[in-house]
Design an enzyme around this catalytic site. Structure first.
Site, PDB file in Angstrom:
ATOM      1  N   ASP A   1      -4.524  -4.488   5.958  1.00 22.61           N
ATOM      2  CA  ASP A   1      -4.894  -5.386   4.862  1.00 22.61           C
ATOM      3  C   ASP A   1      -3.786  -6.397   4.590  1.00 22.61           C
ATOM      4  OD1 ASP A   1      -6.533  -6.373   2.780  1.00 22.61           O
ATOM      5  OD2 ASP A   1      -5.265  -5.358   1.329  1.00 22.61           O
TER       6      ASP A   1
ATOM      7  N   SER B   1       0.857  -1.188   0.000  1.00 28.21           N
ATOM      8  CA  SER B   1       0.000   0.000   0.000  1.00 28.21           C
ATOM      9  C   SER B   1       0.892   1.236   0.000  1.00 28.21           C
ATOM     10  CB  SER B   1      -0.959  -0.034   1.194  1.00 28.21           C
ATOM     11  OG  SER B   1      -1.859   1.042   1.138  1.00 28.21           O
TER      12      SER B   1
ATOM     13  N   HIS C   1      -2.469  -1.116  -3.433  1.00 25.51           N
ATOM     14  CA  HIS C   1      -3.544  -0.158  -3.244  1.00 25.51           C
ATOM     15  C   HIS C   1      -3.164   1.171  -3.893  1.00 25.51           C
ATOM     16  CE1 HIS C   1      -4.593  -2.567   0.613  1.00 25.51           C
ATOM     17  NE2 HIS C   1      -5.113  -3.119  -0.462  1.00 25.51           N
TER      18      HIS C   1
END
Length: 365
Positions: free
Chosen positions: A302, A183, A210
């Site tokens: 995540d 991310s 992401h």
């Protein structure tokens, strides 16, 4: 007044410190719009708003912003070059605010490589479609990124020792698939990782990075242009091939299903779509002890629970160590859950993966 008691005025509570934002945007109309959006949020104050990167570099020390909103296509020096200079001279969180299409996309991706933390689509006029969602996302990301402690980093190609070395796997399965989740700070980490794999990497790679959906296709094209890997966005399903990177198309989860990478619709998991946890759980189900999972820098959690499932099924799991992670949120949660076979600094991850594959190949005879 009774003896022994004194009157005291209640202590005034100090107002929370506002986040100082430097806005760099050459269009007067867009610059005013950004000032309106950011300045209208009580969390922020506009430290300065300038039209060129050169002016931003001249004043950055004096105005001391907590975060910078950086356009990418500027007169004179562009936002990519400005980000590089800021990261060398006065490391400050940079959020690229750019058009998602046209010639700006490659420069925006290169700014991520230079140290910018994330890239966001530029809001248009207040009457344009999606304005409120883009404005809210801009303010949320500026607030979050202002808390990231960026540092001046010096490139070092030497692998570093594992900070938390654990047991070497004893099974002799031939590795069949590699999953990577990243991310905030991920694009730069990904490049270093993929460069370490070399041009003849023998496994298919499933990747969740992401990034704002409007930039996903541009990111995939850029990643293919700066690495030796072919990158495919998976909208339906695609057969797994060695040395190829598979990414989910916008707003779709990515899963491993037998010998295919599959992109499928579904609700967000942990507020993410695609979700790293969904990816790792599917790898656990389809490949178990023949799967390798890597969790890189990122905010939030995540991928951590999915990495735990992958480790429990016999797969080998690696999290980026705090010493190199731009944001240690996702790897830290994986460590907390016991999902990590090894925590390694970024330069040591690729050599470790290659070593694991050599060990498995030798054990298999």
């Amino acid at each position: 007044m009774a003896a022994g008691f004194t009157s005291r005025a209640p202590l005034a509570r100090s107002a929370p410190k506002k986040i100082r934002v430097l806005v760099v945007e050459d269009s007067p109309v867009t610059r005013q719009l950004l000032e309106h959006i950011i300045g209208g949020d009580p969390r922020f104050e506009i430290a300065a708003a300038v039209a060129t990167a050169e002016e931003a570099l001249r004043i950055v020390d004096r105005v001391a912003p907590d975060v910078i909103s950086m356009d990418i296509r500027l007169p004179g020096m562009n936002g990519f070059e400005a980000t590089e200079r800021i990261m060398r001279a006065r490391p400050t969180p940079v959020v690229v605010v750019s058009a998602a299409d046209g010639p700006d996309a490659p420069l925006s991706m290169n700014a991520l490589r230079a140290g910018a933390l994330t890239v966001l689509e530029k809001p248009r006029g207040v009457t344009s479609a999606g304005y409120h969602a883009l404005a809210e996302r801009l303010c949320t990301q500026l607030a979050l990124m202002s808390e990231v402690k960026v540092i001046r980093r010096h490139a070092d190609s030497r692998p570093l020792a594992a900070r938390h070395p654990l047991n070497i796997p004893t099974h002799t399965n031939t590795w069949k698939i590699l999953g990577i989740v990243a991310s905030t700070g991920g694009p730069n980490a990904l490049l270093r990782l993929l460069d370490g794999f070399g041009p003849a990497f023998p496994l298919p790679i499933l990747l969740v990075q992401h990034i704002a959906r409007a930039f996903l296709e541009g990111f995939a094209s850029w990643l293919e242009s700066v690495t030796s890997f072919h990158v495919e966005l998976v909208r339906d399903r695609a057969p797994l091939e060695a040395g190829k990177i598979y990414m989910a198309a916008p707003d779709r989860h990515l899963v491993a299903a037998g010998n295919y990478a599959v992109g499928g619709a579904g609700p967000p998991v942990g507020a993410q779509c695609p979700s790293g946890t969904v990816l790792f759980e599917s790898m656990s189900a389809s490949f178990g002890p023949a799967a390798l999972g890597i969790l890189l820098t990122g905010m939030g959690d995540d991928g951590a629970l999915g990495l735990l499932r992958l480790r429990q099924s016999g797969g080998w799991t690696i999290a980026e160590d705090e010493s190199t992670a731009v944001v240690y949120g996702m790897p830290a949660e994986a460590v907390r859950l016991g999902a990590v076979s090894e925590s390694l600094p970024l330069p040591a991850i690729a050599p470790r993966i290659l070593s694991l594959m050599r060990e498995a190949s030798e054990a298999a005879g």
